[in-house]
Design an enzyme around this catalytic site. Sequence first.
Site, PDB file in Angstrom:
ATOM      1  N   ASP A 298      13.823  -3.687  -0.584  1.00 51.63           N
ATOM      2  CA  ASP A 298      13.266  -2.775  -1.584  1.00 51.63           C
ATOM      3  C   ASP A 298      14.286  -2.609  -2.708  1.00 51.63           C
ATOM      4  O   ASP A 298      15.481  -2.439  -2.461  1.00 51.63           O
ATOM      5  CB  ASP A 298      12.933  -1.430  -0.933  1.00 51.63           C
ATOM      6  N   ILE A 299      13.810  -2.630  -3.939  1.00 44.78           N
ATOM      7  CA  ILE A 299      14.698  -2.563  -5.111  1.00 44.78           C
ATOM      8  C   ILE A 299      15.307  -1.172  -5.266  1.00 44.78           C
ATOM      9  O   ILE A 299      16.328  -1.010  -5.944  1.00 44.78           O
ATOM     10  CB  ILE A 299      13.890  -2.975  -6.374  1.00 44.78           C
TER      11      ILE A 299
ATOM     12  N   ASN B  57       2.444   3.573   3.000  1.00 47.88           N
ATOM     13  CA  ASN B  57       1.908   4.567   2.072  1.00 47.88           C
ATOM     14  C   ASN B  57       0.544   4.076   1.608  1.00 47.88           C
ATOM     15  O   ASN B  57       0.407   2.918   1.189  1.00 47.88           O
ATOM     16  CB  ASN B  57       2.845   4.742   0.873  1.00 47.88           C
TER      17      ASN B  57
ATOM     18  N   GLY C 245       2.035   8.457  -2.261  1.00 49.58           N
ATOM     19  CA  GLY C 245       3.185   7.775  -2.858  1.00 49.58           C
ATOM     20  C   GLY C 245       3.017   6.282  -3.028  1.00 49.58           C
ATOM     21  O   GLY C 245       3.980   5.597  -3.393  1.00 49.58           O
ATOM     22  N   GLN C 246       1.818   5.739  -2.766  1.00 52.98           N
ATOM     23  CA  GLN C 246       1.646   4.294  -2.974  1.00 52.98           C
ATOM     24  C   GLN C 246       1.665   3.984  -4.465  1.00 52.98           C
ATOM     25  O   GLN C 246       0.939   4.633  -5.252  1.00 52.98           O
ATOM     26  CB  GLN C 246       0.332   3.790  -2.352  1.00 52.98           C
TER      27      GLN C 246
ATOM     28  N   HIS D 230       1.754  -3.338   2.073  1.00 51.73           N
ATOM     29  CA  HIS D 230       3.166  -3.573   2.428  1.00 51.73           C
ATOM     30  C   HIS D 230       3.625  -2.540   3.428  1.00 51.73           C
ATOM     31  O   HIS D 230       3.276  -1.369   3.353  1.00 51.73           O
ATOM     32  CB  HIS D 230       4.066  -3.536   1.196  1.00 51.73           C
TER      33      HIS D 230
ATOM     34  N   HIS E  93       6.912  -0.586   4.761  1.00 55.57           N
ATOM     35  CA  HIS E  93       8.319  -0.241   4.558  1.00 55.57           C
ATOM     36  C   HIS E  93       8.975  -0.215   5.935  1.00 55.57           C
ATOM     37  O   HIS E  93       8.466   0.455   6.846  1.00 55.57           O
ATOM     38  CB  HIS E  93       8.465   1.168   3.972  1.00 55.57           C
TER      39      HIS E  93
HETATM   40  P1  AMP Z   1       4.951   2.173  -2.409  1.00 59.52           P
HETATM   41  O1  AMP Z   1       5.477   3.281  -3.308  1.00 59.52           O
HETATM   42  O2  AMP Z   1       4.719   2.571  -0.982  1.00 59.52           O
HETATM   43  O3  AMP Z   1       3.754   1.492  -3.033  1.00 59.52           O
HETATM   44  O4  AMP Z   1       6.120   1.100  -2.312  1.00 59.52           O
HETATM   45  C1  AMP Z   1       6.425   0.218  -3.340  1.00 59.52           C
HETATM   46  C2  AMP Z   1       7.883  -0.093  -3.189  1.00 59.52           C
HETATM   47  O5  AMP Z   1       8.148  -1.267  -3.933  1.00 59.52           O
HETATM   48  C3  AMP Z   1       8.829   0.997  -3.714  1.00 59.52           C
HETATM   49  O6  AMP Z   1       9.653   1.457  -2.639  1.00 59.52           O
HETATM   50  C4  AMP Z   1       9.639   0.278  -4.796  1.00 59.52           C
HETATM   51  O7  AMP Z   1      10.995   0.659  -4.811  1.00 59.52           O
HETATM   52  C5  AMP Z   1       9.463  -1.180  -4.410  1.00 59.52           C
HETATM   53  N1  AMP Z   1       9.584  -2.132  -5.489  1.00 59.52           N
HETATM   54  C6  AMP Z   1       9.032  -2.039  -6.742  1.00 59.52           C
HETATM   55  N2  AMP Z   1       9.326  -3.147  -7.450  1.00 59.52           N
HETATM   56  C7  AMP Z   1      10.071  -3.949  -6.647  1.00 59.52           C
HETATM   57  C8  AMP Z   1      10.687  -5.224  -6.812  1.00 59.52           C
HETATM   58  N3  AMP Z   1      10.580  -5.932  -7.952  1.00 59.52           N
HETATM   59  N4  AMP Z   1      11.379  -5.727  -5.777  1.00 59.52           N
HETATM   60  C9  AMP Z   1      11.507  -5.044  -4.622  1.00 59.52           C
HETATM   61  N5  AMP Z   1      10.933  -3.850  -4.391  1.00 59.52           N
HETATM   62  C10 AMP Z   1      10.236  -3.296  -5.399  1.00 59.52           C
END
Ligand code: AMP
Length: 119
Positions: free
Chosen positions: A35-36, A92, A98-99, A105, A107
């Site tokens: 995760d970024i 999520n 929080g999605q 995906h 986490h």
């Molecule tokens: P959600 O909020 O459950 O939809 O999770 C989306 C996740 O994707 C968040 O935790 C972000 O930090 C992560 N995210 C967004 N862009 C990227 C990216 N380019 N590479 C890796 N993770 C990312």
Amino acid sequence: MAGEPQADCLFCKIVAGDVPATVVRETATTVAFRDINPQAPSHVLVIPRVHYPDAASLAEAEPETAADVLREAGAVAAQEKVADSGYRVIFNTGTGAGQTVFHAHAHVLGGRGLAWPPG
Ligand code: AMP
Ligand code: ZN
């Protein structure tokens, strides 16, 4: 068609290699990458290569692929060495939860104490 890549989807772009990611594991049906914006010392996302907006719609359409995501979540935890100390797998679902990325995906979070309930 259901499951097809979506042009405007960030995670479909990661699957295609069009957006870079720190990939930690790959299978024929899944990709796992860091995760970024990590929320724990180990924070990895496991995604199916196919596009569905959330985990439930993935499981409805392709239960075997949903099982692959769950199996890979466990494999990531073992590879990250957080399986013994405990880890959390979160899907999520919906903006209210929080999605922010509407490609299913998991986490996988570990490496620190994880309070329950999570809030
Ligand atoms: P959600 O909020 O459950 O939809 O999770 C989306 C996740 O994707 C968040 O935790 C972000 O930090 C992560 N995210 C967004 N862009 C990227 C990216 N380019 N590479 C890796 N993770 C990312
Ligand atoms: Zn997608």
